[in-house]
Design an enzyme around this catalytic site. Structure first.
Site, PDB file in Angstrom:
ATOM      1  N   ILE A  30       4.066  -1.919  -8.807  1.00 17.26           N
ATOM      2  CA  ILE A  30       2.637  -1.937  -9.137  1.00 17.26           C
ATOM      3  C   ILE A  30       2.333  -1.229 -10.453  1.00 17.26           C
ATOM      4  CG2 ILE A  30       1.964  -2.123  -6.716  1.00 17.26           C
ATOM      5  CD1 ILE A  30       1.327   0.886  -6.778  1.00 17.26           C
ATOM      6  N   LYS A  31       3.245  -0.367 -10.894  1.00 18.18           N
ATOM      7  CA  LYS A  31       3.136   0.330 -12.189  1.00 18.18           C
ATOM      8  C   LYS A  31       1.771   0.974 -12.410  1.00 18.18           C
ATOM      9  CE  LYS A  31       6.685  -2.364 -14.584  1.00 18.18           C
ATOM     10  NZ  LYS A  31       6.998  -3.347 -13.538  1.00 18.18           N
ATOM     11  N   ARG A  32       1.284   1.689 -11.426  1.00 15.02           N
ATOM     12  CA  ARG A  32       0.007   2.377 -11.551  1.00 15.02           C
ATOM     13  C   ARG A  32       0.194   3.699 -12.293  1.00 15.02           C
ATOM     14  NH1 ARG A  32      -1.215  -2.217  -9.967  1.00 15.02           N
ATOM     15  NH2 ARG A  32      -2.575  -2.646  -8.179  1.00 15.02           N
TER      16      ARG A  32
END
Length: 283
Positions: A96-98
Site C-alpha cells: 500500500i506504500k502509505r
C-alpha cells in the site's frame, strides 16, 4: 512475532514471494470468457495461482492499486483475495506504500491491520520521517503484524533522491537504513530479524546493505520483468533467508512461455516459482 512465521516459511518453502498485481489483461482469454464479470474472473485466477504455489512460496504480496482502480467492486475483490490467502494459513503483504503524520497513520494502521482489509505486513514510505511509524508499533508488539519500509527501491527514479550523496560519503538510503535497523531492534523475533523490514530492489547492486542491516528482513522486488538479476537478489539474503524475492508478472504470465492459450496457467506459475527457487539456490 509475525517475522518468525515468515522466517520459518522461507526455511520450509524457499524465499519466493508471489505478487498478485493482477490485471485483467493477464488472464488467458479462454479462462476469462467463462465469467460474466471481471471481478469473479480475477478472483478465480488469484485463487488458482495461490492454490498452485502455496506449498512452494513463502508468502504473497497484493498490490492494492490494481484493485483500487476497479472501484468499490475492486476493493471487495482485494478483501476477498487477502482473506483467501490468510484463511489458508498463508502470509500476505499488502503493498500500500502509505506514509503520513501520526493521526492519519493511525487510521491507515487500523484500516490495514484490522477489519475488512487485514493483512500480515504492509509496505510504508518512511521518507516523511520515522515518527510516522509510531501508530504501528502496538501492532508489532501485540497483534502479530509487521511492515516493510521503502529503503532503496527498484525503479529508475530511485536515484533522484535515495542515491543522493551525503557529507560522510554515504547516500540517503544508507542513512534511512541505519534508522530502520536501529528502530527495528525493539521488535526482534526469535529468528534474529525484526518485524520492521525494508524494501530493497534487486535492480542494482549494493553489497554492504546486508552486512550493515543485520537484523532487517528484506522484501526484494524487481526480479524478472523489471530486470533484476538472481545473483543480486541472492546477495541480499543470508544463507538463503533474511529476505523474500518478489516476482509478479514473471509468475502470473509464465504461461506465455509454454502455453500461449493459458489452459494450464496455474501449473506454469508453479513451475516458474520452482525455477526461481532453483536459480536463487544455485547462483
Amino acid at each position: 512475532m509475525i517475522i518468525d512465521k515468515l522466517y520459518e516459511n522461507v526455511e520450509k518453502k524457499g524465499c519466493v514471494c508471489v505478487g498478485l498485481d493482477t490485471d485483467i489483461s493477464y488472464l488467458p482469454k479462454g479462462f476469462l470468457n467463462k465469467f460474466t464479470n471481471i471481478e469473479d474472473a480475477i478472483f478465480a485466477f488469484n485463487q488458482r495461482i495461490v492454490d498452485s504455489t502455496f506449498d512452494v512460496s513463502a508468502c504473497y504480496k497484493v498490490q492494492i492499486a490494481y484493485y483500487e482502480a476497479m472501484g468499490i467492486k475492486g476493493m471487495i475483490l482485494y478483501k476477498k483475495t487477502l482473506e483467501y490467502i490468510r484463511k489458508k494459513g498463508g502470509i500476505v503483504i499488502a503493498d500500500i506504500k502509505r506514509g503520513d503524520i501520526s493521526a492519519t497513520a493511525k487510521m491507515y494502521a487500523k484500516a490495514h491491520f484490522e477489519g475488512d482489509f487485514e493483512s500480515d505486513f504492509i509496505t510504508l514510505n518512511p521518507y516523511m520521517g520515522m515518527d510516522t511509524l509510531e501508530p504501528y508499533k502496538d501492532y508489532f508488539k501485540n497483534k502479530e503484524k509487521g511492515v516493510f519500509l521503502l529503503l532503496r527501491t527498484s525503479n529508475e527514479g530511485s536515484k533522484d533522491i535515495q542515491y543522493l550523496d551525503l557529507k560522510d560519503n554515504k547516500k540517503v538510503y544508507n542513512k534511512v537504513g541505519e534508522k530502520i535497523e536501529n528502530i527495528g531492534k525493539e521488535f526482534l523475533g526469535n529468528c534474529g530479524y525484526s518485524s520492521i523490514g525494508a524494501v530493497v530492489g534487486c535492480t542494482a547492486e549494493e553489497n554492504n546493505i546486508r552486512k550493515e542491516l543485520k537484523h532487517t528482513f528484506f522484501l526484494i522486488p524487481g526480479y524478472g520483468a523489471q530486470g533484476g538479476k538472481a545473483e543480486v537478489a541472492k546477495s541480499y539474503l543470508s544463507e538463503g533467508n533474511g529476505g523474500i524475492v518478489n516476482s509478479s508478472r514473471g509468475i502470473l504470465l509464465a504461461y506465455k512461455k509454454y502455453d500461449e492459450e493459458g489452459k494450464n496457467f496455474e501449473e506454469c506459475a508453479r513451475n516458474e516459482v520452482i525455477n526461481m527457487k532453483k536459480t536463487l539456490q544455485i547462483i
